[in-house]
Every structure is written in structure tokens, then in C-alpha cells.
Scaffold this active site. Structure first.
Site, PDB file in Angstrom:
ATOM      1  CB  THR A   1      29.632 201.054  92.368  1.00 59.86           C
ATOM      2  OG1 THR A   1      29.481 200.220  91.226  1.00 59.86           O
ATOM      3  CG2 THR A   1      28.543 202.092  92.420  1.00 59.86           C
TER       4      THR A   1
ATOM      5  CG  ASP B   1      29.845 163.274  91.972  1.00 57.46           C
ATOM      6  OD1 ASP B   1      29.473 163.787  93.055  1.00 57.46           O
ATOM      7  OD2 ASP B   1      29.040 162.791  91.157  1.00 57.46           O
TER       8      ASP B   1
ATOM      9  NE  ARG C   1      27.397 197.831  86.518  1.00 58.09           N
ATOM     10  CZ  ARG C   1      28.355 197.493  87.378  1.00 58.09           C
ATOM     11  NH1 ARG C   1      29.446 196.896  86.944  1.00 58.09           N
ATOM     12  NH2 ARG C   1      28.219 197.747  88.662  1.00 58.09           N
TER      13      ARG C   1
ATOM     14  CE  LYS D   1      26.574 201.736  88.980  1.00 58.20           C
ATOM     15  NZ  LYS D   1      26.362 200.850  90.099  1.00 58.20           N
TER      16      LYS D   1
ATOM     17  CD  GLU E   1      26.127 164.957  91.069  1.00 55.50           C
ATOM     18  OE1 GLU E   1      25.383 164.206  91.742  1.00 55.50           O
ATOM     19  OE2 GLU E   1      26.244 164.874  89.826  1.00 55.50           O
TER      20      GLU E   1
ATOM     21  CG  ASP F   1      22.705 203.629  90.773  1.00 56.78           C
ATOM     22  OD1 ASP F   1      21.544 203.528  91.213  1.00 56.78           O
ATOM     23  OD2 ASP F   1      23.513 202.683  90.796  1.00 56.78           O
TER      24      ASP F   1
ATOM     25  CG  HIS G   1      19.759 195.259  91.565  1.00 59.16           C
ATOM     26  ND1 HIS G   1      20.594 196.238  92.058  1.00 59.16           N
ATOM     27  CD2 HIS G   1      19.666 195.472  90.233  1.00 59.16           C
ATOM     28  CE1 HIS G   1      20.997 196.999  91.057  1.00 59.16           C
ATOM     29  NE2 HIS G   1      20.454 196.564  89.953  1.00 59.16           N
TER      30      HIS G   1
END
Ligand code: R5P
Length: 295
Positions: free
Chosen positions: A223, A34, A190, A188, A36, A165, A126
Site C-alpha cells: 500500500t 510439543d 483492495r 485505494k 505448546e 485511503d 484499524h
């Protein structure tokens, strides 16, 4: 120690096992009819278990593989379980930019810890601050600045390292320091609803320079392409683009070359045709540091 490799280790588990002189064990993985995900840890760890898996597309599946493996390892419960996650997905959703949004990275980190994680090594997150905010177990975020700079040594004559940025400035600075080059950033913005990115011209002296733009992620390439056009429009001699995580969706590479970028370079946290720099040495250093903290 035992180093466990999930499919999305992308060769990093083996490099770590060799550098650390430890055994490497491959986790079993299959998909139920299925759809999984199923994983199995085929043998007990010898001491600390090091589980290596990146979280590149399909990110949800990679996350579940990691989560289920941590749960499976926790049943052995004799030593620590350290996850090495070179690309930690969902990291960009690190705050509620709009009302009603989740902090996805919080959900990822907290669920790993709740299931038994004792330590985490990530690469070029990040916002590294999220580790301290959402994990109470020890963690380390490594920046492969030296390896990235090493790739460019001797290949560029008049380098200027730029961040697309201000938030990406520290990364650019570290790469520039290893290269002995100058560094700066672009401006920059967004749009949080449409996702549209705008990069504004800044008074930068790029004329005649071999510009290297450094970012954490190239996803759609939007970017980086905008940044490159901006810099070439200001008279740069050449532009190279470098990122840690080459997620590369929606024709990103074509977008980048079409924008005038001469070369695109990434690390191997995500497999791609431009993943030319290995993060394994940085990760091994980070892991040793984390283990020292944990004794
Ligand atoms: C955002 O702040 C990140 O640092 C990257 O600049 C961004 O995620 C890159 O995405 P894309 O390639 O889609 O523009």
C-alpha cells in the site's frame, strides 16, 4: 497496581511502570516439548493488574500468551485486570468481507473478556468501533498522533500529510493538526479475493511538497509503496512513510525504499529497525483515563 510484562511488551511495560510509579513483574514463559505455550504469573497483583503485551508475529502465539495470562490472573480475582495491547492483531478482519469468513477481531476480544478481562487499552486500532461492538468492559484506543508529529517537527519544510485511503484520513488529520500542516487522502481499492491493492491518482497539489504518508500498519509495504509512487509521479519533492504498527513482512522495507521513500518511521508497538517513536506516553495517558472511568 502491578504492571506485568509479557515478552512482547517490547519495553512498553517498563516505561508504563516507571511513569505510573508501580512495580513491574515479568511473567514466566516457556514452550512445552510439543510446542505448546506455557505462562505463569509469579506473584499476586497489588490491586489492579496491568498486563502488557503486543501481538506482533507470531500473532497466534502472542494471542494465546495474553489469553492464558488473563485466565491465570483471574484466579487471583481481587482487582481488575487491564490488558494493554499496543498492537492488536487480527484487527483488519473486522467484517465478513466474503461469505463464510470469521470476524476475527470479534473472536479475539470476546475470548479475552470471557476469561476475565476488565478493561483494554489499544493503540491505533484499524477500526476503533470494534471495541464498542465486541467488548462490554471499558476500553480506550489511543492514537499517538502527537508523538508522530513531534518526530517530524523541524525536519520537513513544506509538509503535506496524506492518508493512503479515505479510511485512514482521521489519523492523517490528527498528525497534520499537530504539525500545523495540510492533509488529504488518496483513493485505494483492495481486491478481496486476490488481496491486490490499487491506488488511483487523485488531483492533489503535491508539487514541491514534503509529503508524509501516514497509515496504521505497514505489512507487506504494498500500500505504502504504491502511494509513494503515485505521489512522486505527481511531482512531490520528497516522500516519508509513517505507520503506527511496523509489521514489515515479505521484504517490506526494501519495497518502500525502492519506491523512492526517503525515510520510514514507525512507533514501537512492533519492534523493527524503523520503530523510532515510543507510544508509552500515549498509552500512559490512555490508561489513566481508563482507570478514571472504572472507579
Ligand atoms: C489496510 O486498510 C491498512 O490500513 C493498511 O493500509 C494495510 O494493512 C497495509 O498492508 P500492506 O503493507 O500489506 O499493503
Amino acid at each position: 497496581m502491578t504492571v506485568y510484562s509479557l515478552e512482547a511488551s517490547n519495553g512498553i511495560a517498563a516505561q508504563l511502570a516507571r511513569q505510573l510509579g508501580d512495580e513491574l513483574v515479568f511473567l514466566e514463559k516457556k514452550t512445552f516439548p510439543d510446542g505448546e505455550v506455557y505462562v505463569r504469573v509469579p506473584s499476586k497483583p497489588r490491586g489492579v493488574a496491568i498486563l502488557v503485551s503486543s501481538m506482533y508475529p507470531s500473532q497466534e502465539k502472542r494471542f494465546l500468551e495474553l489469553l492464558f495470562s488473563v485466565e491465570a490472573l483471574s484466579a487471583y480475582a481481587e482487582g481488575s485486570i487491564i490488558a494493554v495491547v499496543p498492537y492488536l492483531a487480527f484487527a483488519r478482519q473486522d467484517k465478513r468481507f466474503l461469505e463464510g469468513e470469521p470476524i476475527s477481531v470479534k473472536a479475539v476480544l470476546k475470548s479475552l473478556e470471557a476469561l476475565g478481562l476488565s478493561g483494554l487499552v489499544t493503540v491505533d486500532l484499524h477500526q476503533p468501533r470494534v471495541l464498542g461492538e465486541y467488548l462490554s468492559v471499558p476500553s480506550i484506543n489511543v492514537l499517538p498522533a502527537e508523538e508522530i508529529a513531534g518526530y517530524f517537527k523541524g525536519k520537513v519544510s513544506n509538509p503535506l500529510v496524506l492518508a493512503p485511503d479515505m479510511g485512514a484520513l482521521e489519523r492523517a488529520k490528527r498528525v497534520a493538526e499537530h504539525l500545523g500542516a495540510e492533509f488529504d487522502y488518496l483513493v485505494k481499492e483492495r481486491d478481496r479475493v486476490t488481496g491486490e491493492v490499487k491506488i488511483y491518482p487523485k488531483s492533489l497539489d503535491v508539487a514541491g511538497k514534503d509529503v508524509i504518508i501516514v497509515d496504521d500498519i505497514i505489512s507487506t509495504g504494498g500500500t505504502m509503496a504504491l502511494a509513494a509512487k503515485n505521489v512522486l509521479g505527481s511531482g512531490a519533492k520528497s516522500v516519508k512513510a509513517v505507520c503506527t504498527h511496523a509489521v514489515m513482512v515479505q521484504g517490506a522495507l526494501d519495497k518502500l525504499y525502492y519506491a523512492g521513500i526517503e525515510e520510514v518511521v514507525a512507533t514501537d508497538t512492533v519492534p523493527s529497525p524503523v520503530s523510532k517513536v515510543s507510544v508509552a506516553p500515549s498509552v500512559a495517558r490512555g490508561l489513566r483515563e481508563l482507570l478514571e472511568q472504572m472507579v
